[in-house]
Design a protein around this motif. Sequence first.
Motif, PDB file in Angstrom:
ATOM      1  N   UNK A 166       0.818  -1.209   0.000  1.00  0.00           N
ATOM      2  CA  UNK A 166       0.000   0.000   0.000  1.00  0.00           C
ATOM      3  C   UNK A 166       0.851   1.259   0.000  1.00  0.00           C
ATOM      4  N   UNK A 167       1.992   1.199   0.685  1.00  0.00           N
ATOM      5  CA  UNK A 167       2.893   2.360   0.670  1.00  0.00           C
ATOM      6  C   UNK A 167       3.493   2.513  -0.720  1.00  0.00           C
ATOM      7  N   UNK A 168       3.927   1.399  -1.301  1.00  0.00           N
ATOM      8  CA  UNK A 168       4.630   1.438  -2.574  1.00  0.00           C
ATOM      9  C   UNK A 168       3.805   2.011  -3.706  1.00  0.00           C
ATOM     10  N   UNK A 169       2.506   1.631  -3.757  1.00  0.00           N
ATOM     11  CA  UNK A 169       1.706   2.130  -4.869  1.00  0.00           C
ATOM     12  C   UNK A 169       1.539   3.638  -4.808  1.00  0.00           C
ATOM     13  N   UNK A 209       3.967   5.603  -3.119  1.00  0.00           N
ATOM     14  CA  UNK A 209       5.310   6.174  -3.068  1.00  0.00           C
ATOM     15  C   UNK A 209       5.886   6.418  -4.447  1.00  0.00           C
ATOM     16  N   UNK A 210       5.479   5.566  -5.402  1.00  0.00           N
ATOM     17  CA  UNK A 210       6.057   5.656  -6.726  1.00  0.00           C
ATOM     18  C   UNK A 210       5.804   7.025  -7.350  1.00  0.00           C
ATOM     19  N   UNK A 211       4.638   7.608  -7.066  1.00  0.00           N
ATOM     20  CA  UNK A 211       4.336   8.925  -7.640  1.00  0.00           C
ATOM     21  C   UNK A 211       5.268   9.974  -7.076  1.00  0.00           C
ATOM     22  N   UNK A 212       5.506   9.900  -5.777  1.00  0.00           N
ATOM     23  CA  UNK A 212       6.399  10.885  -5.179  1.00  0.00           C
ATOM     24  C   UNK A 212       7.810  10.704  -5.717  1.00  0.00           C
ATOM     25  N   UNK A 213       8.200   9.443  -5.869  1.00  0.00           N
ATOM     26  CA  UNK A 213       9.532   9.168  -6.385  1.00  0.00           C
ATOM     27  C   UNK A 213       9.704   9.761  -7.773  1.00  0.00           C
ATOM     28  N   UNK A 214       8.730   9.498  -8.648  1.00  0.00           N
ATOM     29  CA  UNK A 214       8.858   9.991 -10.022  1.00  0.00           C
ATOM     30  C   UNK A 214       8.807  11.505 -10.069  1.00  0.00           C
ATOM     31  N   UNK A 228       9.999  -5.132   1.104  1.00  0.00           N
ATOM     32  CA  UNK A 228       9.712  -5.954  -0.072  1.00  0.00           C
ATOM     33  C   UNK A 228       8.350  -5.571  -0.628  1.00  0.00           C
ATOM     34  N   UNK A 229       7.391  -5.275   0.254  1.00  0.00           N
ATOM     35  CA  UNK A 229       6.085  -4.833  -0.219  1.00  0.00           C
ATOM     36  C   UNK A 229       6.165  -3.507  -0.956  1.00  0.00           C
ATOM     37  N   UNK A 230       6.981  -2.589  -0.438  1.00  0.00           N
ATOM     38  CA  UNK A 230       7.100  -1.274  -1.070  1.00  0.00           C
ATOM     39  C   UNK A 230       7.613  -1.419  -2.495  1.00  0.00           C
ATOM     40  N   UNK A 231       8.650  -2.235  -2.673  1.00  0.00           N
ATOM     41  CA  UNK A 231       9.220  -2.394  -4.023  1.00  0.00           C
ATOM     42  C   UNK A 231       8.194  -3.047  -4.940  1.00  0.00           C
ATOM     43  N   UNK A 232       7.529  -4.058  -4.449  1.00  0.00           N
ATOM     44  CA  UNK A 232       6.542  -4.766  -5.263  1.00  0.00           C
ATOM     45  C   UNK A 232       5.418  -3.816  -5.688  1.00  0.00           C
ATOM     46  N   UNK A 233       4.911  -3.023  -4.730  1.00  0.00           N
ATOM     47  CA  UNK A 233       3.819  -2.094  -5.031  1.00  0.00           C
ATOM     48  C   UNK A 233       4.237  -1.019  -6.019  1.00  0.00           C
ATOM     49  N   UNK A 234       5.438  -0.452  -5.782  1.00  0.00           N
ATOM     50  CA  UNK A 234       5.898   0.619  -6.657  1.00  0.00           C
ATOM     51  C   UNK A 234       6.063   0.118  -8.084  1.00  0.00           C
ATOM     52  N   UNK A 235       6.664  -1.075  -8.250  1.00  0.00           N
ATOM     53  CA  UNK A 235       6.889  -1.577  -9.601  1.00  0.00           C
ATOM     54  C   UNK A 235       5.593  -1.968 -10.273  1.00  0.00           C
ATOM     55  N   UNK A 236       4.602  -2.392  -9.467  1.00  0.00           N
ATOM     56  CA  UNK A 236       3.346  -2.764 -10.097  1.00  0.00           C
ATOM     57  C   UNK A 236       2.680  -1.545 -10.722  1.00  0.00           C
ATOM     58  N   UNK A 237       2.866  -0.383 -10.097  1.00  0.00           N
ATOM     59  CA  UNK A 237       2.270   0.836 -10.643  1.00  0.00           C
ATOM     60  C   UNK A 237       2.957   1.300 -11.913  1.00  0.00           C
ATOM     61  N   UNK A 238       4.166   0.812 -12.184  1.00  0.00           N
ATOM     62  CA  UNK A 238       4.791   1.153 -13.450  1.00  0.00           C
ATOM     63  C   UNK A 238       4.820  -0.055 -14.368  1.00  0.00           C
TER      64      UNK A 238
END
Lengths: 186, 110
Positions: free
Chosen positions: A55-58, A60-65, A137-147
């Motif tokens: 849930x964090x990763x999905x 977080x990816x926007x902030x990262x980008x 591990x969840x954060x990475x999985x979530x972030x990559x799923x959004x891209x």
Amino acid sequence: MPPAAPRSGDAIFASVERVNAELFTLTYGAIVRQLLTDLEEVEEVNKQLDQMGYNIGIRLIDEFLAKSNVSRCVDFKETAEMIAKVGFKMFLGVTASVMNWDADGTCCSIVLEDNPLVDFVELPDTCQGLYYCNILSGVIRGALEMVAMKTEVTWIRDMLRGDDAYELQVKLLKQVPEEYPYKDDE
Amino acid sequence: MQREDAAQLHQFVLHAALDIVQDLAWTTSAMFLKAIDRFNDLVVSVYVTAGHTRFMLLHDSRNEDGIKSFFQEVHELYIKILLNPLYLPGSRITSSHFDTKVRALARKYL
């Protein structure tokens, strides 16, 4: 306006607002402890940490980008490098390294020498199967799923279990092409 | 038999001194309370932390400064144990790392 150049992890880390490291560590520790009290089963806690990380990763990816201005990564290798060098530096303040690429280029290991989440933590005998940092591990999985990448992330080495570093294995399962939500003929 | 008795006696003496510490802790603002109880030739020295955790040492020598420094270093190690979110304050400390460090400090100061 010409697009801004991608910023390095150090530059972004220096410009974002930071929080006290001990507060961060203690807060995460409190979360894990509460999960252990509520769920009691170590496996359940691992799953819950992974779900929280997802849930964090999905998000977080926007902030990262937005903060890092990186352009589209050409292949998975570049993605992994981005996560390790820019992502980890930006959000945790630690630099990770990528190694152990397999032949296809779909599976690699991200190695963390130090990890602010686990300062002062020692696993007691009752929690031996616990992956304390499973949220990562969840954060990475979530972030990559959004891209558009479906991945599987597992822990290979864990310092709380006696190894010498933290090693995450990131495996690309498939690239999901973006689906156009509207049908053309409607 | 002798050694077993001695170990049990030591434990008994320490526990008996606990009550004395309770009262004494409120009378002073210092953390190191020196020798608070005597039994034959054994002395009990106590160091109380801010959270009223008592470090008690049963010894027969008179090296007061060494004991004070020992207690201060043990206090720092104890704080690190407390920072472990998976440690319940008040429960037994099972960390072998802590154990080794305390023994090393004991050899150094006592």
